[in-house]
Design a protein around this motif. Structure first.
Motif: not given
Length: 75
Positions: A2-4, A6, A30, A35-38
């Protein structure tokens, strides 16, 4: 992995997703649903911990929704 973080969204007229730290500093925003948070802020990894998110979106019928919650960031 789960790198982002979203939120799932489709078919929206407008969308605003924001992430804040515990002091209320905005770390991410965003208006693009894909586009998700990393877990980074200005290219630097944020510390493990709890972060707050808010989402405001408008559906195809022009109805406005808001949601908020917490994210537990693990490293």
């Amino acid at each position: 992995k789960n790198d982002n973080f979203l939120p799932s969204a489709s078919g929206l007229k407008s969308y605003i997703f924001k992430v804040y730290n515990r002091w209320g500093q905005k770390l991410f925003d965003s208006n693009v649903p894909e586009k998700g948070w990393d877990g980074n802020y200005n290219g630097v990894e944020c510390a493990a911990g709890v972060y707050v998110y808010s989402i405001e979106y408008t559906d195809y019928r022009d109805k406005v929704y808001t949601a908020a919650g917490t994210i537990h960031l693990l490293r």
